[in-house]
Design a protein around this motif. Structure first.
Motif, PDB file in Angstrom:
ATOM      1  N   ARG A 141       5.532  11.819   2.435  1.00  0.00           N
ATOM      2  CA  ARG A 141       6.338  11.635   3.633  1.00  0.00           C
ATOM      3  C   ARG A 141       7.833  11.757   3.308  1.00  0.00           C
ATOM      4  O   ARG A 141       8.604  12.310   4.098  1.00  0.00           O
ATOM      5  CB  ARG A 141       6.052  10.278   4.265  1.00  0.00           C
ATOM      6  CG  ARG A 141       6.908   9.977   5.486  1.00  0.00           C
ATOM      7  CD  ARG A 141       6.424   8.796   6.272  1.00  0.00           C
ATOM      8  NE  ARG A 141       5.151   9.079   6.951  1.00  0.00           N
ATOM      9  CZ  ARG A 141       4.665   8.320   7.933  1.00  0.00           C
ATOM     10  NH1 ARG A 141       5.318   7.243   8.348  1.00  0.00           N
ATOM     11  NH2 ARG A 141       3.516   8.614   8.495  1.00  0.00           N
ATOM     12  N   HIS A 142       8.228  11.255   2.138  1.00  0.00           N
ATOM     13  CA  HIS A 142       9.652  11.291   1.776  1.00  0.00           C
ATOM     14  C   HIS A 142       9.821  11.583   0.290  1.00  0.00           C
ATOM     15  O   HIS A 142       9.069  11.064  -0.538  1.00  0.00           O
ATOM     16  CB  HIS A 142      10.335   9.947   2.084  1.00  0.00           C
ATOM     17  CG  HIS A 142      10.192   9.500   3.499  1.00  0.00           C
ATOM     18  ND1 HIS A 142      10.901  10.053   4.543  1.00  0.00           N
ATOM     19  CD2 HIS A 142       9.396   8.545   4.054  1.00  0.00           C
ATOM     20  CE1 HIS A 142      10.569   9.459   5.673  1.00  0.00           C
ATOM     21  NE2 HIS A 142       9.642   8.533   5.403  1.00  0.00           N
ATOM     22  N   ASN A 143      10.808  12.406  -0.048  1.00  0.00           N
ATOM     23  CA  ASN A 143      11.276  12.603  -1.418  1.00  0.00           C
ATOM     24  C   ASN A 143      12.783  12.316  -1.403  1.00  0.00           C
ATOM     25  O   ASN A 143      13.596  13.209  -1.145  1.00  0.00           O
ATOM     26  CB  ASN A 143      11.007  14.028  -1.909  1.00  0.00           C
ATOM     27  CG  ASN A 143       9.545  14.258  -2.258  1.00  0.00           C
ATOM     28  OD1 ASN A 143       9.010  13.605  -3.140  1.00  0.00           O
ATOM     29  ND2 ASN A 143       8.898  15.180  -1.562  1.00  0.00           N
ATOM     30  N   ARG A 170       7.749   8.843  -1.741  1.00  0.00           N
ATOM     31  CA  ARG A 170       7.040   7.751  -1.062  1.00  0.00           C
ATOM     32  C   ARG A 170       5.833   8.288  -0.301  1.00  0.00           C
ATOM     33  O   ARG A 170       5.968   9.195   0.529  1.00  0.00           O
ATOM     34  CB  ARG A 170       7.961   7.024  -0.093  1.00  0.00           C
ATOM     35  CG  ARG A 170       7.265   5.831   0.588  1.00  0.00           C
ATOM     36  CD  ARG A 170       8.076   5.269   1.719  1.00  0.00           C
ATOM     37  NE  ARG A 170       7.397   4.121   2.338  1.00  0.00           N
ATOM     38  CZ  ARG A 170       7.703   3.626   3.531  1.00  0.00           C
ATOM     39  NH1 ARG A 170       8.678   4.171   4.239  1.00  0.00           N
ATOM     40  NH2 ARG A 170       7.044   2.609   4.026  1.00  0.00           N
ATOM     41  N   TYR A 171       4.689   7.718  -0.637  1.00  0.00           N
ATOM     42  CA  TYR A 171       3.480   7.940   0.152  1.00  0.00           C
ATOM     43  C   TYR A 171       3.260   6.685   0.993  1.00  0.00           C
ATOM     44  O   TYR A 171       2.994   5.608   0.449  1.00  0.00           O
ATOM     45  CB  TYR A 171       2.279   8.210  -0.751  1.00  0.00           C
ATOM     46  CG  TYR A 171       2.263   9.603  -1.335  1.00  0.00           C
ATOM     47  CD1 TYR A 171       1.705  10.664  -0.632  1.00  0.00           C
ATOM     48  CD2 TYR A 171       2.813   9.847  -2.593  1.00  0.00           C
ATOM     49  CE1 TYR A 171       1.694  11.952  -1.161  1.00  0.00           C
ATOM     50  CE2 TYR A 171       2.810  11.129  -3.130  1.00  0.00           C
ATOM     51  CZ  TYR A 171       2.254  12.178  -2.412  1.00  0.00           C
ATOM     52  OH  TYR A 171       2.252  13.441  -2.935  1.00  0.00           O
ATOM     53  N   PHE A 172       3.394   6.819   2.312  1.00  0.00           N
ATOM     54  CA  PHE A 172       3.331   5.687   3.228  1.00  0.00           C
ATOM     55  C   PHE A 172       1.931   5.077   3.234  1.00  0.00           C
ATOM     56  O   PHE A 172       0.926   5.788   3.346  1.00  0.00           O
ATOM     57  CB  PHE A 172       3.718   6.150   4.639  1.00  0.00           C
ATOM     58  CG  PHE A 172       3.740   5.060   5.667  1.00  0.00           C
ATOM     59  CD1 PHE A 172       4.478   3.901   5.462  1.00  0.00           C
ATOM     60  CD2 PHE A 172       3.042   5.198   6.855  1.00  0.00           C
ATOM     61  CE1 PHE A 172       4.524   2.899   6.412  1.00  0.00           C
ATOM     62  CE2 PHE A 172       3.071   4.202   7.821  1.00  0.00           C
ATOM     63  CZ  PHE A 172       3.811   3.052   7.599  1.00  0.00           C
ATOM     64  N   GLY A 173       1.872   3.751   3.132  1.00  0.00           N
ATOM     65  CA  GLY A 173       0.590   3.062   3.064  1.00  0.00           C
ATOM     66  C   GLY A 173       0.109   2.476   4.372  1.00  0.00           C
ATOM     67  O   GLY A 173      -0.916   1.798   4.420  1.00  0.00           O
ATOM     68  N   GLY A 174       0.878   2.698   5.461  1.00  0.00           N
ATOM     69  CA  GLY A 174       0.439   2.213   6.765  1.00  0.00           C
ATOM     70  C   GLY A 174       1.083   0.917   7.206  1.00  0.00           C
ATOM     71  O   GLY A 174       0.912   0.487   8.341  1.00  0.00           O
ATOM     72  N   ILE A 175       1.822   0.275   6.302  1.00  0.00           N
ATOM     73  CA  ILE A 175       2.502  -0.981   6.641  1.00  0.00           C
ATOM     74  C   ILE A 175       4.008  -0.764   6.566  1.00  0.00           C
ATOM     75  O   ILE A 175       4.531  -0.379   5.518  1.00  0.00           O
ATOM     76  CB  ILE A 175       2.086  -2.116   5.677  1.00  0.00           C
ATOM     77  CG1 ILE A 175       0.575  -2.334   5.733  1.00  0.00           C
ATOM     78  CG2 ILE A 175       2.834  -3.407   6.022  1.00  0.00           C
ATOM     79  CD1 ILE A 175       0.067  -3.327   4.703  1.00  0.00           C
ATOM     80  N   LYS A 181       0.794  -1.231   0.000  1.00  0.00           N
ATOM     81  CA  LYS A 181       0.000   0.000   0.000  1.00  0.00           C
ATOM     82  C   LYS A 181       0.828   1.284   0.000  1.00  0.00           C
ATOM     83  O   LYS A 181       0.263   2.388  -0.010  1.00  0.00           O
ATOM     84  CB  LYS A 181      -0.980   0.018   1.174  1.00  0.00           C
ATOM     85  CG  LYS A 181      -1.996  -1.122   1.139  1.00  0.00           C
ATOM     86  CD  LYS A 181      -2.975  -1.014   2.288  1.00  0.00           C
ATOM     87  CE  LYS A 181      -3.988  -2.166   2.253  1.00  0.00           C
ATOM     88  NZ  LYS A 181      -4.951  -2.089   3.383  1.00  0.00           N
ATOM     89  N   SER A 182       2.156   1.186   0.029  1.00  0.00           N
ATOM     90  CA  SER A 182       3.005   2.371  -0.109  1.00  0.00           C
ATOM     91  C   SER A 182       3.251   2.639  -1.581  1.00  0.00           C
ATOM     92  O   SER A 182       3.554   1.708  -2.356  1.00  0.00           O
ATOM     93  CB  SER A 182       4.345   2.178   0.605  1.00  0.00           C
ATOM     94  OG  SER A 182       4.226   2.397   1.981  1.00  0.00           O
TER      95      SER A 182
END
Length: 224
Positions: free
Chosen positions: A59-61, A108-113, A28-29
């Motif tokens: 969250r991160h580039n 990065r878009y964090f997906g929760g995992i 999910k990221s």
């Protein structure tokens, strides 16, 4: 005109021909990879700033760039990811492929995992590797320019041969067809002989010297 013995010292290198973007999703990221051709650190930093503004909510580039024919300038940043899990793996992919004059940002878009350190390294490496495979690439090199005039009866056969052998050439049409062929120096005499054979000796050549050229790469050369 005889060719000079002096060959241009232009170093040969491969880069990408235009900005390119690719996306990879795992657990999910979202990992969004943007590649950018550049030749100076200022250009690389301006690109990184632009991507940071575009993806301000991510969250991160994470970033890496390699500049110079032999990748003399190298830099990377984890941008908040655990040390050594993003920028360095991204740069290692650039070093492995040898592709240079390039900057890359993986957003990065964090997906929760959570992926863990090993998972992050694999995800960032995979993202850059896949984007490089798909991106249009070009070879910057030095080539001999060989010019010849052929009649229309043999032009089709010669054109097919040059295309099959993946030579880069231009053509001009008048009473005859003028072909200007770009080729490595070591191919000069073998190619002249082959064209003599195709035309039964009815062809003349003019060596126009060496030129720095950019040749599109049509087959993927990046390792998987």
């Amino acid at each position: 005109m005889p060719v000079s013995e002096h060959v241009s010292s232009c170093p040969e290198f491969t880069t990408i021909s235009q900005e390119f973007r690719d996306e990879y999703v795992i657990e999910k990221s979202r990992f969004i990879t943007t590649l950018y051709p550049c030749s100076t650190e200022d250009e690389a930093q301006a690109f990184i700033t632009r991507i940071n503004k575009e993806f301000w909510d991510a969250r991160h580039n994470c970033t890496a760039f390699a500049l110079g024919p032999k990748q003399e300038q190298q830099r990377s940043s984890d941008n908040g990811e655990p040390s050594g899990t993003a920028g360095k793996p991204m740069l290692e992919v650039l070093k492995k492929t040898g592709i240079t004059n390039i900057a890359v940002v993986v957003t990065r878009y964090f997906g929760g995992i959570k992926l863990g350190a090993g998972g992050l390294i694999r995800a960032y490496s995979h993202s850059v590797s896949e984007a490089l495979k798909k991106a249009p690439k070009e070879l910057h090199t030095t080539r001999m320019q060989l010019q010849t005039n052929v009649d229309y009866a043999t032009f089709g056969t010669i054109e097919r041969y040059l295309t099959d052998q993946q030579y880069t050439f231009t053509k001009e049409f008048s009473d005859t067809v003028t072909l200007t062929i770009l080729l490595p120096q070591e191919d000069l005499e073998p190619l002249k002989k082959q064209l003599q054979d195709i035309t039964s000796g009815a062809v003349d050549f003019e060596e126009l010297g060496f030129s720095e050229v950019t040749i599109p790469i049509t087959m993927d050369t990046a390792p998987s």
